[in-house]
Structure formats: structure tokens, C-alpha cells
Design an enzyme around this catalytic site. Structure first.
Site, PDB file in Angstrom:
ATOM      1  N   SER A 142       0.854  -1.187   0.000  1.00  0.00           N
ATOM      2  CA  SER A 142       0.000   0.000   0.000  1.00  0.00           C
ATOM      3  C   SER A 142       0.886   1.231   0.000  1.00  0.00           C
ATOM      4  O   SER A 142       2.055   1.171   0.427  1.00  0.00           O
ATOM      5  CB  SER A 142      -0.890   0.007   1.250  1.00  0.00           C
ATOM      6  N   TYR A 155      -2.234  -0.693  10.231  1.00  0.00           N
ATOM      7  CA  TYR A 155      -2.406  -1.119   8.838  1.00  0.00           C
ATOM      8  C   TYR A 155      -1.126  -0.841   8.058  1.00  0.00           C
ATOM      9  O   TYR A 155      -0.628  -1.702   7.324  1.00  0.00           O
ATOM     10  CB  TYR A 155      -3.580  -0.380   8.202  1.00  0.00           C
TER      11      TYR A 155
END
Length: 267
Positions: A142, A155
Site C-alpha cells: 500500500s 495497517y
């Protein structure tokens, strides 16, 4: 690795980028083993593939269970006869809160799915991939895996772990026929909020203008598969990911402060 005629395993295939990866791969002549934790989501993916579904198999797997993952290659081989690539796309986020407000159960869940699920898939399928004439591993990290995003710190940590795992694999496998790609999507208009159990978590919705700036799952999938076919080391999916990658390389502190300021508007 050209995907035509190859057998590719895709995790998180029940929706979002994963579903579009399945559809794109099938359109290019690949055979696909679609993996997800939701049977209904997988059935919807089958419906959306139309006539190409004869080259598609679905597999209900909890990626946080090593034994369940280790049973998957036999299922794929039984359906397709071989496996030439894996795309580790499955992932979840957590509520947009600081670390000190996040419970250990949620922290473990995010790490288990995002990092350990990817690791289990890699370790389980790598022996099979090494036996192929050509093969590919693609792990989806990401933009938050190289750039800190307040409110999504755990995350980000899980995706940073995926980043370094993938880069390490690339180095370890550089003299083999297994190619490795790490993907850094920026903002993509998927259902990750709902799929992460955050539909009623009190997070603010994005404005129409903000949503319009997001990459669509179709676009993200096309960028990822192009990266696979060109054996790219890194794939930056989206203008925001490309821009922040450049800024973070030039001035990490400035990039982090810019994102922190933006997050104040959303949190």
C-alpha cells in the site's frame, strides 16, 4: 511473465481489486483460482466472469489459518494441473484511530490477514512455483506501506512488512525463474471499509470530489497485471501513490507532515 495460458491464484477475489484482477486475467486467457473468505462474494465473482468462468475455480479459505492455506495448492492442482503465479491481494484496514485507542484483538487481526496471510501463501506456494519454467509472486502492499498515515498506523505497519518481505524475496529469488513484484496502490474506490467491518464505525464519508480522485478497481487491476507481465520490481498504482513516492524519497518528513495534515480533515 505473460499471463495467457498461466494458472494464477488471486486472494481477496470476492470483490474490489481482487475481483477485477480475476476478470482481467481471464480476459487475457489465464486460468484463475479465486480465493476469499466469503462464499457469497466468490459466487458473485463467478457470475461477473460470464462465459470465462469455465477457466475459474473458487476456494473458500481463511488466510489466517496456516493449515487451510497449506491445503490450497492440492485443490488448485486438482482443478488446473499447475500453478504459475500468486497475487496476494487480500487485506483489511482498521478503524481510523490512534494506536493507543486500538485494541490488541484488532491489531492481531490486521497483522494476521495482511502480513501473515501473505507470508503463508508465499511459503506454501513457493516450492510449486520454483518447479515451473517461469513463475511470478505479486504482493499488494500500500502507499501506507512506505508513508505513515495517522489513524492507520497498524495497517501501515502490516503493509510495510509486506513491502520488505516482497523486496527480500525478490533478492533471494533473483537467480531463479520466479519473478517478484510489490504493488503500492494509493486510494482505490473499493468496499474495504465494509469488508473490514467498519461500515458503522463512525468514520467520515469522503466527499464526491474525493471519491472522484480515487483509482477504480478496474484501473488498479489493469496496472497490476501490466506490472506482472513486464516483471516490474515495484508498481505504483495511482497518481497519489506515484506523487507521494517521489516526495517521500526527497523529503520524508515533509511527506509525512503533508499526509498528517490531510488526515486531520478526515478524522
Amino acid at each position: 511473465m505473460k499471463v495467457s495460458g498461466k494458472v494464477i491464484v488471486v486472494t481477496g477475489a470476492g470483490g474490489g481489486i481482487g475481483r477485477e484482477l480475476v476478470r482481467n486475467l481471464l480476459s487475457k486467457g489465464a486460468r484463475v483460482a479465486a480465493v476469499d473468505i466469503s462464499h457469497n462474494a466468490l459466487e458473485e465473482t463467478v457470475k461477473q466472469t460470464g462465459a470465462a468462468s469455465d477457466r475459474l475455480s473458487i476456494h473458500l479459505v481463511n488466510l489466517t489459518d496456516p493449515a487451510a492455506v497449506e491445503a490450497l495448492p492440492e485443490q488448485v492442482l486438482k482443478q488446473h494441473g499447475a500453478v504459475d503465479g500468486i497475487i496476494n491481494n487480500a487485506g483489511i484496514i482498521h478503524p481510523f484511530v490512534p494506536v493507543n485507542e486500538l485494541g490488541y484483538d484488532k491489531i492481531r487481526q490486521v497483522m494476521d490477514i495482511n502480513f501473515y496471510g501473505t507470508l503463508y501463501m508465499v511459503k506454501t506456494f513457493l516450492p510449486h512455483l520454483l518447479a515451473r519454467p517461469v513463475a511470478h509472486i505479486t504482493n499488494v502492499s500500500s502507499m501506507g506501506g512506505f508513508l505513515p498515515v495517522p489513524g492507520q498506523t497498524i495497517y501501515g505497519a502490516s503493509k510495510a512488512a509486506v513491502k520488505l518481505l516482497t523486496e527480500g524475496l525478490r533478492s533471494e529469488l533473483k537467480d531463479t525463474k520466479v519473478k517478484v513484484t510489490v504493488v503500492f496502490p494509493g486510494g482505490v474506490s473499493t468496499n474495504i471499509m465494509q469488508n473490514s467491518g467498519l461500515a458503522d464505525a463512525g468514520n467520515k464519508e469522503m466527499s464526491k470530489d474525493q471519491v472522484a480522485q480515487l483509482l477504480t478497481p478496474v484501473q488498479a487491476a489493469a496496472i497490476i497485471i501490466e506490472g506482472i507481465e513486464k516483471d516490474r520490481y515495484r508498481v505504483l498504482a495511482g497518481k497519489d501513490s506515484r506523487m507521494m513516492d517521489k516526495l517521500y524519497r526527497l523529503n520524508p518528513r515533509r511527506a509525512a507532515e503533508l499526509i498528517a495534515d490531510k488526515m486531520k480533515e478526515l478524522l
